[in-house]
Every structure is written in C-alpha cells, then in structure tokens.
Design an enzyme around this catalytic site. Sequence first.
Site, short mmCIF file in Angstrom:
data_model
loop_
_atom_site.label_atom_id
_atom_site.label_comp_id
_atom_site.label_asym_id
_atom_site.label_seq_id
_atom_site.Cartn_x
_atom_site.Cartn_y
_atom_site.Cartn_z
N CYS A 114 49.54 49.21 38.66
CA CYS A 114 48.94 50.63 38.97
C CYS A 114 50.14 51.01 39.93
O CYS A 114 49.93 52.08 40.35
CB CYS A 114 47.67 50.49 39.74
SG CYS A 114 46.47 50.02 38.25
N HIS A 250 47.08 56.62 44.78
CA HIS A 250 46.79 56.17 43.19
C HIS A 250 45.31 56.59 42.85
O HIS A 250 44.43 56.31 44.21
CB HIS A 250 47.08 54.81 43.24
CG HIS A 250 46.39 54.06 41.92
ND1 HIS A 250 46.66 54.68 40.71
CD2 HIS A 250 45.70 52.98 41.81
CE1 HIS A 250 46.07 53.84 39.85
NE2 HIS A 250 45.36 52.87 40.30
N ASN A 280 41.09 55.71 36.06
CA ASN A 280 42.50 55.15 36.63
C ASN A 280 43.21 55.23 35.57
O ASN A 280 43.21 54.57 34.42
CB ASN A 280 41.96 53.98 36.95
CG ASN A 280 43.22 53.05 37.72
OD1 ASN A 280 44.11 53.48 37.49
ND2 ASN A 280 42.56 52.04 38.32
O1 UT7 Z 1 43.87 50.45 39.94
C1 UT7 Z 1 43.94 49.08 40.30
C2 UT7 Z 1 43.30 48.81 41.31
N1 UT7 Z 1 41.75 48.71 40.86
C3 UT7 Z 1 40.73 48.97 41.61
O2 UT7 Z 1 41.18 49.84 42.69
C4 UT7 Z 1 39.58 48.97 41.28
C5 UT7 Z 1 38.84 48.45 42.72
N2 UT7 Z 1 37.31 48.12 42.50
C6 UT7 Z 1 36.42 49.13 42.20
O3 UT7 Z 1 36.90 50.39 41.91
C7 UT7 Z 1 34.95 48.54 42.50
O4 UT7 Z 1 34.83 47.63 42.91
C8 UT7 Z 1 34.32 49.01 41.06
C9 UT7 Z 1 33.88 50.35 40.73
C10 UT7 Z 1 35.03 48.01 40.01
C11 UT7 Z 1 32.80 48.18 41.16
O5 UT7 Z 1 32.20 48.94 42.11
P1 UT7 Z 1 31.39 47.94 43.43
O6 UT7 Z 1 30.49 48.70 44.21
O7 UT7 Z 1 32.30 46.91 43.85
O8 UT7 Z 1 30.12 47.16 42.44
P2 UT7 Z 1 30.06 45.62 42.06
O9 UT7 Z 1 31.33 45.02 41.28
O10 UT7 Z 1 29.79 44.88 43.32
O11 UT7 Z 1 28.76 45.75 41.33
C12 UT7 Z 1 27.54 45.93 41.61
C13 UT7 Z 1 26.59 45.75 40.76
C14 UT7 Z 1 26.59 44.62 40.02
O12 UT7 Z 1 25.39 44.15 39.73
P3 UT7 Z 1 24.50 42.91 40.30
O13 UT7 Z 1 25.19 41.68 40.29
O14 UT7 Z 1 24.63 43.54 41.82
O15 UT7 Z 1 23.16 43.06 39.69
C15 UT7 Z 1 27.55 44.94 38.78
O16 UT7 Z 1 27.23 43.95 37.47
O17 UT7 Z 1 26.66 46.70 39.56
C16 UT7 Z 1 26.98 46.26 38.38
N3 UT7 Z 1 27.94 47.03 37.48
C17 UT7 Z 1 27.44 48.00 36.95
N4 UT7 Z 1 26.31 48.51 36.74
C18 UT7 Z 1 26.22 49.87 36.06
C19 UT7 Z 1 29.09 46.81 37.23
N5 UT7 Z 1 29.55 47.82 36.42
C20 UT7 Z 1 28.51 48.48 36.32
C21 UT7 Z 1 28.47 49.73 35.31
N6 UT7 Z 1 27.14 50.23 35.20
N7 UT7 Z 1 29.57 50.03 34.65
#
Ligand code: UT7
Length: 323
Positions: A114, A250, A280
Amino acid sequence: MTRRAVVKGVGHYLPQRVVPNSEFEKSLDTTDEWIKSRSGIERRHFAAKDETTSDLAAHAATAALKMAGLDANEIDAIIVATSTADLTFPSAATMVQNKIGNTTAYAFDVQAVCAGFVFALTNANALIASGQADSVLVIGAETFSRIMDWTDRGTCVLFGDGAGALVLKAELGDGTANDRGVLACDLNSDGRYKDLLYVDGGTSTRTTGMLRMEGKEVFRHAVEKLAATTDRALEKAGLTADDGDWVVPHQANIRIIQSTAKKLGVEMDRVIVTVQDHGNTSAASIPLALSVAVANGQIKQGDLIATEAIGGGLAWGAVALRW
Ligand code: UT7
C-alpha cells in the site's frame, strides 16, 4: 538551480463494475452499516475477468500523458507500483510500456504494497534529480480482487481495483519550498511486522495466495507512523503541516485518515477522501485520489501537498510536493 520533478499530467482508471457493500450481505455475515461505520467504504470497483493490472495501468497512463500533452515515446522511465502484477515476471511496467506503445523508456515495478506509490514517486524523483531521466511515468495499479479470500469478512469487504498515474518532468527550480515539484521524501520499513499483513502465496507455495491481515494491529501502527513520516517529509522541505494546502492520504480506512489528520493538526476540509467510492486500492489509492481531486477542482497548480501511506512489510512513507 535545482532539478525538480514536476507533475505535468495526472489520470486514473476504474473498472466498470461497481460493487456496493450490500452485495457482501448475500454471502457473508456482514452489513452495509458495519462496513461503512468501521471503514468508511460504501462501494468499490472490481476488474472484469479479462482485465489485468497492466490494462488498468495503461488506461491511467494514457490519460496522464494526454493531460501532459506528451507522446508515449517522450517518456524516459516507467515505474509501476503494484503487488498484483499480471504475472510473476515480466514486470507490469514492461507490459504497460508495450500497451501504450513506448519503445524508448526503461520500465520496472516497485513493490511496497500500500506504500508502493510513495516509494515509486520517491524513486522517480531520484531519477530526475540525478539526471537519469527527464520524464517519468509513475503509476499505481492493483487488482486486489484477485487475492481476496471471499470467506474472510475481515478483509474481503475492504479492498478494490483501480489505477492512477502521474507524468513527471524535470524543471529547474530555485531550491526553495516555493518550487513546483517534489520537495522532500521520507521512506521507512520494518520487516519485523511481516505477519500483520501479507499474502500467503508466492514461489514458496507455488500458488498466488490470499491476503491475510491483523486489521486492529495494522490500524494501531498506521496512525502513529503516518503522522510521524508526514511531519518528517514536511520538515525536510522546511515546512510544517500548517503550511500545506492538502493532505492526500492512502485510502484504507476513514478512521485512520481522520485520526492521522488530527495528530497532524489538520482539519478534514484539507484532506482528500475517496475511500467511500474506491475502497482500499493499495498502491493505486494515492494517484487515484490525486486524479479525482484535480478533476473536481480541489487540487490546483501551486498547491502544497503532503501524501502518506503505510502497508505490508510494514513499509511506510510520505512525500511533500508542490502541484
Ligand atoms: O492498506 C494497508 C493498511 N490496512 C489498513 O490500514 C487496515 C487497518 N485496519 C482496519 O481498517 C480495521 O482494523 C478494520 C476495518 C479491518 C476492522 O475494524 P476494527 O474496528 O478494528 O474491528 P475488529 O477487527 O476489532 O473487529 C470487531 C468485530 C469483530 O467481532 P468480535 O470479535 O468483536 O465479536 C470482528 O469479527 O467486528 C467483526 N467483523 C465484522 N463484522 C461484520 C470483522 N469484519 C466484519 C465484517 N462485518 N465485515
């Protein structure tokens, strides 16, 4: 006098197929509301079956050359930032060279995931500053839809396909931050973090593989590292975030973009945001955002821009430039 790499043209290309968040609700335990609120993404473009990364890149390059008023053979070097080249080799850049009808340039890929476009732009600037090239085509192009695990809701809803391109030409400036062109660059990487974001395929597995990400951990590194690298690039140019007209980040997640802007002390009305429409697109996201912002009249000649990115590696960096 100082040789500067000045932007003469910009262009982008997005595949025709637009995929709204609601499409994922049919096959995954997810909702439009979750995707929008956690990432800011509302839709993304996916390439057609027969469309490759070099196809997308060639379309963007053609648009940038048109704006620059240059023939393809007036380009000395072609750099494509990508992690999703059509084949393991040859480079996507040589494929683009062939597709746009260039026989005069040397062409190569840069792979910093990225952060790829920031790394490619820094390399293009170095070629121009050192006299190795007078005109460089720098492209970010990706088809991340080809490396998604469609059963992993934590990743497959976040990425999209697209391409953006800049034409840079050597011009003489007076060596101050008032010059047009690239003013300063700051690149970083730290291989200890390889397991946070990677593709589980390659020569070691004889497969293409699929993207794996520890989203929360990448998020944590992103805000801190992006703000620091942007400050360093601006400082190298003798500037601060207050001096800038635009931050072009980005486009991975609106919450990362907002938190980084806050850390830099920049209001969101000075930040270019396209993540809602493109998702992204990895190395393509910055040139895509630049091209969209020029097309809609936000970025104008003479504007001071700080652009920053982080991705797998981890690799991250920033470039300060005057448009
Ligand atoms: O370009 C390269 C760089 N990449 C990035 O910058 C990505 C960086 N990370 C992010 O953008 C975020 O961390 C995400 C968007 C990937 C995730 O957001 P988050 O607020 O960090 O959520 P999380 O991973 O802590 O997940 C929270 C909950 C989890 O459930 P539990 O364990 O709390 O029950 C996940 O399983 O959300 C769940 N979850 C979803 N729920 C519905 C994860 N993906 C989904 C989904 N729909 N698509």
